[in-house]
Design a protein around this motif. Structure first.
Motif, PDB file in Angstrom:
ATOM      1  N   ARG A 263       0.833  -1.212   0.000  1.00 17.85           N
ATOM      2  CA  ARG A 263       0.000   0.000   0.000  1.00 17.85           C
ATOM      3  C   ARG A 263       0.861   1.254   0.000  1.00 17.85           C
ATOM      4  NH1 ARG A 263      -2.348  -0.736   4.525  1.00 17.85           N
ATOM      5  NH2 ARG A 263      -1.032   0.689   5.709  1.00 17.85           N
TER       6      ARG A 263
ATOM      7  N   ASN B  26      -8.749   3.353  -1.151  1.00 18.44           N
ATOM      8  CA  ASN B  26      -9.865   2.684  -0.485  1.00 18.44           C
ATOM      9  C   ASN B  26      -9.510   2.302   0.960  1.00 18.44           C
ATOM     10  OD1 ASN B  26     -12.509   1.709  -0.340  1.00 18.44           O
ATOM     11  ND2 ASN B  26     -11.909  -0.350  -0.972  1.00 18.44           N
ATOM     12  N   VAL B  27      -8.931   3.252   1.680  1.00 23.10           N
ATOM     13  CA  VAL B  27      -8.587   3.063   3.088  1.00 23.10           C
ATOM     14  C   VAL B  27      -9.056   4.291   3.867  1.00 23.10           C
ATOM     15  CG1 VAL B  27      -6.603   1.576   2.604  1.00 23.10           C
ATOM     16  CG2 VAL B  27      -6.276   4.054   2.768  1.00 23.10           C
ATOM     17  N   THR B  28      -8.928   4.227   5.189  1.00 22.61           N
ATOM     18  CA  THR B  28      -9.371   5.337   6.017  1.00 22.61           C
ATOM     19  C   THR B  28      -8.350   6.472   5.999  1.00 22.61           C
ATOM     20  OG1 THR B  28      -8.289   4.490   8.010  1.00 22.61           O
ATOM     21  CG2 THR B  28     -10.540   3.700   7.551  1.00 22.61           C
TER      22      THR B  28
ATOM     23  N   THR C 102      -5.422   5.697   8.227  1.00 21.77           N
ATOM     24  CA  THR C 102      -4.411   4.818   7.616  1.00 21.77           C
ATOM     25  C   THR C 102      -3.498   5.608   6.690  1.00 21.77           C
ATOM     26  OG1 THR C 102      -5.862   2.890   7.745  1.00 21.77           O
ATOM     27  CG2 THR C 102      -4.077   2.799   6.133  1.00 21.77           C
TER      28      THR C 102
END
Length: 253
Positions: free
Chosen positions: A6, A30-32, A35
């Motif tokens: 990532r 597509n992560v917070t 993150t």
């Protein structure tokens, strides 16, 4: 630093675009947001990224520009879109002053089908691109040639530019800072661009989104001196407000 898949993807996204907001990174990966911020902190501590308020960019120096080949590759798709938008806005049968930069070189490629253009430039890459265009007369400024990008600079170049008064002065830039200043790295190049601005009836700035919030050492001009800005993405805050207050016509390709 051993990068996770990532983090490697995040780093490649920023290198491709030049600058990216934290929100955009979180959406793309597509992560917070938490993150992304954690990854950005780790990459910044390893000096692989540089943070600014609300986003990240490729590490940069205020005293030295990226290598010419790096600048050519950086956000090439965005530069091509804005180059087409500039070319579509330039009418046939007009006079242009064009300065140095990979963005103005991209614009020159899009101008090859125009008719009745008279182009004065200190950019040998632009001159070479337009030299074979049947509808274009090219006038090349004299001066000292920079070997890394074939740009012509120096006092002789400034004196040459001052002989003309053109319809449109078309400039590229290395960075636009949040105080409304347009900035570059080479003082000799800046002096030529300032003469170009002074001797143009209208000043058009071509700057892809990676130029916002990018620092550089030498102030070239202020946003208030620009009539139109062509870019490839909506300008982030506070630039949207600065541009509106300055009355600049913004074209987003």
């Amino acid at each position: 630093m051993n990068l996770s898949p990532r983090q490697s993807q995040l780093l490649e996204l920023v290198r491709t675009h030049g600058t990216l907001g934290i929100d955009r990174l979180a959406e793309t990966l597509n992560v917070t947001l938490q993150t992304v911020r954690r990854d950005v902190t780790a990459l910044a501590e390893a000096q692989l990224l540089q943070r600014y308020h609300g986003g990240v960019r490729v590490p940069s120096s205020t005293t030295e520009n990226l290598a010419y080949q790096q600048r050519q590759a950086l956000n090439a798709a965005g530069k091509q879109r804005l180059a087409r938008a500039v070319a579509q806005a330039i009418p046939n049968h007009c006079s242009l002053l064009i300065n140095l930069g990979t963005t103005t070189e991209a614009i020159a490629h899009e101008l090859r089908q125009h008719q009745g253009l008279r182009v004065i430039t200190n950019n040998l890459q632009v001159a070479r691109t337009l030299a074979g265009a049947p509808g274009c007369e090219v006038i090349v400024a004299g001066g000292v040639m920079r070997p890394h990008d074939f740009g012509i600079v120096g006092e002789t170049t400034v004196d040459f530019i001052r002989q003309f008064r053109v319809d449109i002065g078309l400039i590229g830039i290395s960075g636009i800072e949040a105080d409304g200043s347009l900035r570059d790295f080479d003082l000799r190049e800046v002096k030529v661009a300032q003469a170009l601005i002074e001797h143009s009836r209208q000043v058009w700035l071509a700057a892809d989104h990676s130029k916002f919030n990018r620092p550089a050492m030498v102030e070239l001009a202020r946003l208030e001196q620009v009539d139109r800005l062509f870019t490839d993405a909506p300008p982030p805050a506070p630039f949207d407000t600065l541009l509106q207050d300055a009355g600049i016509d913004v074209v987003v390709a």
